[in-house]
Design a protein around this motif. Structure first.
Motif, PDB file in Angstrom:
ATOM      1  N   ASP A 118     -92.072 -59.068  72.382  1.00 29.30           N
ATOM      2  CA  ASP A 118     -91.789 -58.891  73.805  1.00 29.30           C
ATOM      3  C   ASP A 118     -90.572 -58.000  73.978  1.00 29.30           C
ATOM      4  OD1 ASP A 118     -93.845 -60.578  74.949  1.00 29.30           O
ATOM      5  OD2 ASP A 118     -92.712 -62.284  74.170  1.00 29.30           O
ATOM      6  N   TYR A 119     -89.667 -58.077  73.034  1.00 27.04           N
ATOM      7  CA  TYR A 119     -88.424 -57.302  73.115  1.00 27.04           C
ATOM      8  C   TYR A 119     -88.582 -55.873  72.586  1.00 27.04           C
ATOM      9  CZ  TYR A 119     -85.884 -61.685  73.938  1.00 27.04           C
ATOM     10  OH  TYR A 119     -85.416 -62.875  74.463  1.00 27.04           O
ATOM     11  N   PHE A 120     -89.278 -55.733  71.435  1.00 28.59           N
ATOM     12  CA  PHE A 120     -89.267 -54.460  70.723  1.00 28.59           C
ATOM     13  C   PHE A 120     -90.678 -53.935  70.502  1.00 28.59           C
ATOM     14  CE2 PHE A 120     -85.469 -56.786  69.318  1.00 28.59           C
ATOM     15  CZ  PHE A 120     -84.498 -55.898  69.746  1.00 28.59           C
ATOM     16  N   GLU A 121     -90.825 -52.636  70.621  1.00 26.88           N
ATOM     17  CA  GLU A 121     -92.110 -51.965  70.485  1.00 26.88           C
ATOM     18  C   GLU A 121     -92.609 -52.058  69.044  1.00 26.88           C
ATOM     19  OE1 GLU A 121     -92.613 -47.459  70.999  1.00 26.88           O
ATOM     20  OE2 GLU A 121     -92.936 -48.285  73.013  1.00 26.88           O
ATOM     21  N   PRO A 122     -93.887 -52.367  68.843  1.00 31.51           N
ATOM     22  CA  PRO A 122     -94.412 -52.413  67.471  1.00 31.51           C
ATOM     23  C   PRO A 122     -94.489 -51.015  66.871  1.00 31.51           C
ATOM     24  CG  PRO A 122     -96.191 -52.682  69.048  1.00 31.51           C
ATOM     25  CD  PRO A 122     -94.918 -52.689  69.840  1.00 31.51           C
ATOM     26  N   THR A 123     -94.456 -50.956  65.547  1.00 34.69           N
ATOM     27  CA  THR A 123     -94.532 -49.686  64.849  1.00 34.69           C
ATOM     28  C   THR A 123     -95.630 -49.741  63.794  1.00 34.69           C
ATOM     29  OG1 THR A 123     -92.872 -50.409  63.236  1.00 34.69           O
ATOM     30  CG2 THR A 123     -92.077 -49.209  65.172  1.00 34.69           C
ATOM     31  N   MET A 124     -96.096 -48.582  63.395  1.00 37.21           N
ATOM     32  CA  MET A 124     -97.064 -48.499  62.315  1.00 37.21           C
ATOM     33  C   MET A 124     -96.392 -48.859  60.998  1.00 37.21           C
ATOM     34  SD  MET A 124    -100.092 -47.751  61.097  1.00 37.21           S
ATOM     35  CE  MET A 124    -101.040 -46.670  62.170  1.00 37.21           C
ATOM     36  N   ARG A 125     -97.029 -49.715  60.228  1.00 40.75           N
ATOM     37  CA  ARG A 125     -96.526 -50.027  58.902  1.00 40.75           C
ATOM     38  C   ARG A 125     -97.682 -50.455  58.022  1.00 40.75           C
ATOM     39  NH1 ARG A 125     -93.795 -55.961  58.358  1.00 40.75           N
ATOM     40  NH2 ARG A 125     -95.180 -57.138  59.700  1.00 40.75           N
ATOM     41  N   ASN A 126     -97.464 -50.471  56.737  1.00 39.21           N
ATOM     42  CA  ASN A 126     -98.484 -50.876  55.779  1.00 39.21           C
ATOM     43  C   ASN A 126     -98.898 -52.317  56.081  1.00 39.21           C
ATOM     44  OD1 ASN A 126     -99.967 -51.739  53.553  1.00 39.21           O
ATOM     45  ND2 ASN A 126     -98.718 -50.605  52.090  1.00 39.21           N
ATOM     46  N   PRO A 127    -100.187 -52.568  56.364  1.00 35.21           N
ATOM     47  CA  PRO A 127    -100.607 -53.931  56.714  1.00 35.21           C
ATOM     48  C   PRO A 127    -100.354 -54.947  55.612  1.00 35.21           C
ATOM     49  CG  PRO A 127    -102.519 -52.507  56.346  1.00 35.21           C
ATOM     50  CD  PRO A 127    -101.319 -51.620  56.395  1.00 35.21           C
ATOM     51  N   LEU A 128    -100.281 -54.484  54.346  1.00 39.53           N
ATOM     52  CA  LEU A 128    -100.030 -55.414  53.255  1.00 39.53           C
ATOM     53  C   LEU A 128     -98.616 -55.993  53.322  1.00 39.53           C
ATOM     54  CD1 LEU A 128    -101.755 -53.579  50.262  1.00 39.53           C
ATOM     55  CD2 LEU A 128    -102.638 -55.465  51.666  1.00 39.53           C
ATOM     56  N   ARG A 129     -97.717 -55.327  54.072  1.00 41.66           N
ATOM     57  CA  ARG A 129     -96.360 -55.842  54.201  1.00 41.66           C
ATOM     58  C   ARG A 129     -96.320 -57.142  54.987  1.00 41.66           C
ATOM     59  NH1 ARG A 129     -91.496 -52.157  55.659  1.00 41.66           N
ATOM     60  NH2 ARG A 129     -90.564 -54.170  55.087  1.00 41.66           N
ATOM     61  N   TYR A 130     -97.396 -57.444  55.721  1.00 38.22           N
ATOM     62  CA  TYR A 130     -97.457 -58.716  56.441  1.00 38.22           C
ATOM     63  C   TYR A 130     -97.400 -59.883  55.464  1.00 38.22           C
ATOM     64  CZ  TYR A 130     -98.911 -62.312  59.725  1.00 38.22           C
ATOM     65  OH  TYR A 130     -98.952 -63.450  60.494  1.00 38.22           O
ATOM     66  N   LEU A 131     -97.847 -59.646  54.212  1.00 41.30           N
ATOM     67  CA  LEU A 131     -97.869 -60.706  53.213  1.00 41.30           C
ATOM     68  C   LEU A 131     -96.517 -60.871  52.523  1.00 41.30           C
ATOM     69  CD1 LEU A 131    -101.324 -59.910  51.578  1.00 41.30           C
ATOM     70  CD2 LEU A 131    -100.831 -61.549  53.404  1.00 41.30           C
ATOM     71  N   LEU A 132     -95.556 -59.987  52.828  1.00 40.49           N
ATOM     72  CA  LEU A 132     -94.246 -60.036  52.198  1.00 40.49           C
ATOM     73  C   LEU A 132     -93.224 -60.665  53.145  1.00 40.49           C
ATOM     74  CD1 LEU A 132     -94.238 -56.441  50.652  1.00 40.49           C
ATOM     75  CD2 LEU A 132     -94.873 -58.592  49.533  1.00 40.49           C
TER      76      LEU A 132
END
Length: 311
Positions: A118-132
């Motif tokens: 809600d505060y900060f705009e999302p950015t493109m990143r490697n989806p595998l980083r979600y697991l880190l």
């Protein structure tokens, strides 16, 4: 071509086909919006059931017509209370479409807290980083979203802002006291501002804790303070899960076994144990707008029916 080379090529080709198939399925599942129905026995005896719509992690962008239409249909459930646990936005132009989709739900008694997206705009990143592991700091380097506009719209409709605040509502014949914190994932929570209040409010029939991210320090504080239940989101239910919905990560320090759904906190406690509470974690309705996929974890909203104990 040698046999070994042909075999490797065949394996690689099969892997590519399988990967493409999984990606296609995961993209479809990210749009398979699902309503969960859960019963929670925490009202005093003699009180009529209360229907609580738990919304979380909508991650709305203006072009998501199917999601917005599905959200609009939730008004047909006629809930008694709406609890929004944050991450509503995913685009700077999302507030108007979100408010239009919520429509009549904004006329229902409601409470809310905000999340990092809600505060900060999302950015493109490697989806595998979600697991880190993610400490939330990456969010603070991106542009702000119009969260003040969102808060003004919600409070203008009568919803209670629980950002490091306590408040209370009477819904039907039940008085509910709330303790809420700002997003723990960003370290914005100020538990000292709200603990000691829920436990001390003996006039309330039910005491609820509300947070975006279910960090253990927050759950521990709310349970110890006398909350009957805590509602949170953030985890996306794991988002990419093993068969059967077994989460690999929660993007916080909550263990994956409680990434979504109704549980106890502490996990080994039972109803009636001192310093314990119900915990409901919503898997949420959205994803990153750049990588819209879920696997074995459908996007969801939950209708919680609060009930008195069984006779």
């Amino acid at each position: 071509m040698p046999v070994a080379t042909r075999t490797l090529a065949g394996v690689a080709g099969a892997g590519a086909v399988l990967g493409a198939g999984l990606a296609t399925y995961a993209a479809c599942e990210a749009r398979a919006y699902t309503l969960r129905r859960v019963e929670v026995p925490l009202l005093p005896r003699g009180h009529r059931p209360l229907r609580v719509l738990h919304l979380s992690d909508l991650h709305v962008t203006p072009g998501q017509g199917r999601k917005l239409a599905w959200i609009a249909g939730l008004a047909e459930l006629r809930p008694d209370l709406v609890v929004d646990t944050g991450d509503n936005l995913a685009h700077r132009d999302s507030v108007g479409p979100l408010l239009e989709a919520l429509g009549p739900l904004l006329d229902v008694p409601g409470v809310f807290v905000l999340g990092s997206n809600d505060y900060f705009e999302p950015t493109m990143r490697n989806p595998l980083r979600y697991l880190l592991p993610d400490d939330g700091r990456r969010h603070t380097d991106t542009p702000h979203l119009p969260w003040r506009e969102l808060v003004a719209a919600f409070t203008g409709s009568g919803w209670l802002d629980l950002t490091n605040r306590t408040d209370a509502l009477t819904v039907g014949d039940t008085t509910i006291s709330f303790a809420g914190v700002d997003d723990p994932h960003l370290g914005y929570d100020r538990l000292g501002d709200v603990t000691g209040v829920a436990g001390a409010d003996r006039h309330a029939d039910v005491r609820l804790g509300v947070a975006h991210a279910p960090y253990l320090r927050v759950l521990d504080a709310f349970a110890a303070d006398g909350c009957d239940a805590v509602l949170a989101g953030h985890t996306h239910g794991g988002q990419v899960c093993l068969p059967g919905g077994r989460a690999l990560t929660t993007n916080c320090d909550l263990e994956p076994a409680r990434a979504r759904g109704l549980h106890r906190h502490p996990a080994d406690s039972r109803p009636g144990d001192p310093g314990s509470a119900w915990l409901h974690v919503s898997a949420g309705l959205g994803t990153s707008p750049y990588v819209r996929f879920r696997l074995a974890c459908r996007p969801e909203a939950t209708l919680l029916t609060l009930l008195p104990p069984a006779s």
